[in-house]
Design a protein around this motif. Structure first.
Motif, mmCIF file in Angstrom:
data_model
loop_
_atom_site.group_PDB
_atom_site.id
_atom_site.type_symbol
_atom_site.label_atom_id
_atom_site.label_comp_id
_atom_site.label_asym_id
_atom_site.label_seq_id
_atom_site.Cartn_x
_atom_site.Cartn_y
_atom_site.Cartn_z
ATOM 1 N N SER A 2 17.714 -27.212 -30.944
ATOM 2 C CA SER A 2 17.198 -27.653 -29.715
ATOM 3 C C SER A 2 17.873 -27.026 -28.477
ATOM 4 C CB SER A 2 17.761 -29.230 -29.748
ATOM 5 O OG SER A 2 19.202 -29.438 -29.815
ATOM 6 N N VAL A 5 15.171 -24.456 -28.062
ATOM 7 C CA VAL A 5 13.862 -24.670 -27.662
ATOM 8 C C VAL A 5 14.093 -25.223 -26.237
ATOM 9 C CG1 VAL A 5 12.420 -26.761 -27.689
ATOM 10 C CG2 VAL A 5 13.112 -25.638 -29.637
ATOM 11 N N LYS A 11 5.699 -19.256 -23.521
ATOM 12 C CA LYS A 11 4.865 -19.374 -24.710
ATOM 13 C C LYS A 11 3.434 -18.913 -24.502
ATOM 14 C CE LYS A 11 3.754 -22.849 -28.320
ATOM 15 N NZ LYS A 11 4.244 -23.887 -28.742
ATOM 16 N N ALA A 25 -3.136 -31.078 -29.034
ATOM 17 C CA ALA A 25 -1.561 -30.976 -29.442
ATOM 18 C C ALA A 25 -0.588 -29.654 -29.101
ATOM 19 C CB ALA A 25 -1.750 -31.143 -31.026
ATOM 20 N N ARG A 26 -1.316 -28.727 -29.173
ATOM 21 C CA ARG A 26 -0.640 -27.273 -28.587
ATOM 22 C C ARG A 26 -0.311 -27.438 -27.265
ATOM 23 N NH1 ARG A 26 -3.567 -21.894 -31.375
ATOM 24 N NH2 ARG A 26 -1.424 -21.158 -31.346
ATOM 25 N N ALA A 28 0.448 -29.977 -25.607
ATOM 26 C CA ALA A 28 1.482 -31.169 -25.229
ATOM 27 C C ALA A 28 2.803 -30.537 -26.005
ATOM 28 C CB ALA A 28 1.115 -32.273 -26.029
ATOM 29 N N GLU A 29 2.762 -29.853 -26.971
ATOM 30 C CA GLU A 29 3.940 -29.210 -27.768
ATOM 31 C C GLU A 29 4.476 -28.112 -26.588
ATOM 32 O OE1 GLU A 29 7.086 -28.675 -30.436
ATOM 33 O OE2 GLU A 29 6.039 -30.142 -29.726
ATOM 34 N N SER A 30 3.726 -27.482 -26.153
ATOM 35 C CA SER A 30 4.016 -26.383 -25.159
ATOM 36 C C SER A 30 4.744 -27.004 -24.034
ATOM 37 C CB SER A 30 2.971 -25.524 -24.712
ATOM 38 O OG SER A 30 2.233 -24.827 -25.749
ATOM 39 N N ARG A 32 6.217 -29.621 -23.930
ATOM 40 C CA ARG A 32 7.554 -30.319 -24.063
ATOM 41 C C ARG A 32 8.610 -29.227 -24.491
ATOM 42 N NH1 ARG A 32 10.653 -31.062 -28.704
ATOM 43 N NH2 ARG A 32 9.596 -29.850 -30.268
ATOM 44 N N VAL A 33 8.448 -28.009 -25.062
ATOM 45 C CA VAL A 33 9.398 -27.134 -25.432
ATOM 46 C C VAL A 33 9.803 -26.241 -24.171
ATOM 47 C CG1 VAL A 33 8.795 -27.104 -27.906
ATOM 48 C CG2 VAL A 33 7.763 -25.418 -26.324
#
Length: 90
Positions: A2, A5, A11, A25-26, A28-30, A32-33
């Motif tokens: 974590s 991340v 990214k 989803a990609r 949103a994940e991008s 997030r990280v």
């Protein structure tokens, strides 16, 4: 893990998924990280056909990044590829 991340500065997507749910989803994940101020780069071949992006579609992607929560989003064309850049809020 974590800790790593939380420190991501950038990214890269090379070719966006064609599946709409996977695409969102990609994004949103991008978001997030990425750390605050981190960048998401989406690189696609500029095209007039079914694969890749045209300039209008790239602008739509930039709007979607803003809607997802990225502070800034822009489109550039350094070569034959279109690059959509999203910057996470600081």
């Amino acid at each position: 893990m974590s800790e790593l991340v939380s420190k991501m500065r950038a990214k890269l997507f090379a070719r966006t998924p064609r599946d709409r749910d996977a695409y969102h989803a990609r994004i949103a994940e991008s978001l997030r990280v990425l750390r605050p101020g981190g960048r998401l780069l989406i690189v696609e071949t500029e095209t007039k056909g079914a694969h890749g992006l045209n300039r209008e579609a790239a602008e739509v992607v930039a709007d979607q990044l803003r809607s997802a929560g990225f502070a800034e989003a822009s489109v550039s064309k350094p070569h034959k590829q279109l690059v959509v850049t999203g910057i996470r809020s600081a």
